[in-house]
Write an enzyme that holds these catalytic residues in place. Structure first.
Site, PDB file in Angstrom:
ATOM      1  N   TYR A  83       0.863  -1.177   0.000  1.00  0.00           N
ATOM      2  CA  TYR A  83       0.000   0.000   0.000  1.00  0.00           C
ATOM      3  C   TYR A  83       0.900   1.229   0.000  1.00  0.00           C
ATOM      4  O   TYR A  83       2.049   1.186   0.438  1.00  0.00           O
ATOM      5  CB  TYR A  83      -1.012   0.006   1.139  1.00  0.00           C
ATOM      6  CG  TYR A  83      -0.511  -0.013   2.564  1.00  0.00           C
ATOM      7  CD1 TYR A  83       0.441   0.891   3.043  1.00  0.00           C
ATOM      8  CD2 TYR A  83      -1.050  -0.913   3.481  1.00  0.00           C
ATOM      9  CE1 TYR A  83       0.853   0.890   4.366  1.00  0.00           C
ATOM     10  CE2 TYR A  83      -0.643  -0.924   4.808  1.00  0.00           C
ATOM     11  CZ  TYR A  83       0.307  -0.022   5.238  1.00  0.00           C
ATOM     12  OH  TYR A  83       0.719  -0.020   6.549  1.00  0.00           O
ATOM     13  N   THR A  84       0.354   2.339  -0.502  1.00  0.00           N
ATOM     14  CA  THR A  84       1.187   3.520  -0.718  1.00  0.00           C
ATOM     15  C   THR A  84       1.518   4.257   0.566  1.00  0.00           C
ATOM     16  O   THR A  84       2.528   4.967   0.626  1.00  0.00           O
ATOM     17  CB  THR A  84       0.482   4.495  -1.669  1.00  0.00           C
ATOM     18  OG1 THR A  84      -0.761   4.912  -1.074  1.00  0.00           O
ATOM     19  CG2 THR A  84       0.217   3.850  -3.023  1.00  0.00           C
ATOM     20  N   GLU A 147       1.750  -0.935  -6.239  1.00  0.00           N
ATOM     21  CA  GLU A 147       1.359  -0.065  -5.130  1.00  0.00           C
ATOM     22  C   GLU A 147      -0.143   0.204  -5.213  1.00  0.00           C
ATOM     23  O   GLU A 147      -0.659   0.573  -6.276  1.00  0.00           O
ATOM     24  CB  GLU A 147       2.113   1.264  -5.196  1.00  0.00           C
ATOM     25  CG  GLU A 147       3.595   1.158  -4.882  1.00  0.00           C
ATOM     26  CD  GLU A 147       3.885   1.234  -3.390  1.00  0.00           C
ATOM     27  OE1 GLU A 147       2.922   1.364  -2.595  1.00  0.00           O
ATOM     28  OE2 GLU A 147       5.075   1.174  -3.022  1.00  0.00           O
ATOM     29  N   ASP A 195       3.103  -3.285   5.083  1.00  0.00           N
ATOM     30  CA  ASP A 195       2.112  -3.341   4.005  1.00  0.00           C
ATOM     31  C   ASP A 195       2.136  -4.672   3.250  1.00  0.00           C
ATOM     32  O   ASP A 195       3.169  -5.334   3.223  1.00  0.00           O
ATOM     33  CB  ASP A 195       2.305  -2.159   3.046  1.00  0.00           C
ATOM     34  CG  ASP A 195       3.727  -2.052   2.480  1.00  0.00           C
ATOM     35  OD1 ASP A 195       4.682  -2.097   3.267  1.00  0.00           O
ATOM     36  OD2 ASP A 195       3.865  -1.911   1.252  1.00  0.00           O
TER      37      ASP A 195
END
Length: 276
Positions: A83-84, A147, A195
């Site tokens: 995830y960003t 992402e 993440d």
């Protein structure tokens, strides 16, 4: 021979370029840098240089370059999902078009399902960082980074996951990526990265053929079951065992992520490691 090299590599890289439309004009400058850097990569790959070697006494060893006709571009064998940890797709694109952060990915998926392709699949993104999976210590060189626009504290949107599944389907088919090789950033860097987090729908991905998931019915592991060895055989770096346990539980259990193994966790681990 040089013409053959350039034709093959140009086809590989051209897929990631495309014509400049009004929609991408804000990034015309960074697209120009991208094009210049891919030209530099092609120039390096097209060199026909013999190895320059000397023996233990310093005498030159005879060598020459003779091009083989049997080759193609190296292909990715893993997909790493992130995830960003940023607030929008635009913010992430800006980050990936700046030199200073020194980070990138092949694809970014927005909350609205939009997929932005930022680097040709055959090129090496800077997305995995210091990481390890099994015996591989340079994941950037063998993986595609995806992402997903998410700040790390919110559910992923349905349309976003739909786009992720479509993208994974294409990548798996294009590069024949094994089912086991769809993993998360925390899996390969358990002491450093969180993440894509416990909210990511790994169970849904596994149902579609991207990664594994424990079966509904779980049997007890044998009394001599060594969970640290099982984690290592799956691929986790167990040099920091609590971090590896947390990473495993965030991926395969998703109920809680304390760095200790309860009975349910052991049952899940025993089931999952037998799939690898």
């Amino acid at each position: 021979m040089k013409n053959i090299i350039y034709i093959i590599l140009l086809f590989a890289v051209a897929a990631g370029l495309g014509a400049c439309s009004p929609k991408v004009l804000p990034y015309a400058a960074t697209n120009k840098v991208y094009s210049h850097q891919t030209d530099s990569v092609l120039e390096v790959l097209g060199r026909e240089q013999p190895a320059v070697l000397v023996d233990s006494l310093g005498a030159p060893i005879p060598s020459e370059f003779i091009g083989t006709v049997n080759f193609n571009a190296r292909k990715p064998n893993y997909v790493i999902i992130h995830y960003t940890a940023q607030d929008s797709l635009a913010q992430t694109i800006k980050t990936f078009t700046l030199v200073k952060p020194q980070v990138s990915a092949h694809y970014v998926v927005g909350k609205d399902g939009k997929v932005v392709h930022m680097l040709n699949d055959y090129l090496r993104a800077w997305q995995a960082g210091i990481s390890k999976w099994g015996s591989i210590t340079d994941m950037n060189s063998c993986s595609i980074g995806i992402e997903i626009d998410n700040n790390g504290h919110e559910p992923f949107t349905d349309v976003q996951i739909k786009s992720v599944l479509a993208l994974l389907t294409q990548l798996k088919k294009a590069y024949n990526i094994p089912t086991a090789n769809f993993i998360g950033h925390q899996d390969i860097a358990p002491a450093r990265k969180p993440d894509p987090g416990p909210l990511f729908p790994w169970k849904l991905l596994a149902a579609k053929g991207f990664g594994y998931w424990p079966d509904e019915l779980l049997e007890l592991p044998p009394d001599n079951f060594d969970y640290a060895t099982a984690l290592r055989l799956i691929g986790y770096d167990t040099s920091n065992l609590p971090a590896a346990i947390t990473a495993f539980k965030r991926h395969f259990v998703q109920i809680e992520d304390s760095p200790v193994m309860g009975q349910l966790d052991l049952n899940v681990l025993y089931n999952v490691y037998r799939k690898y």
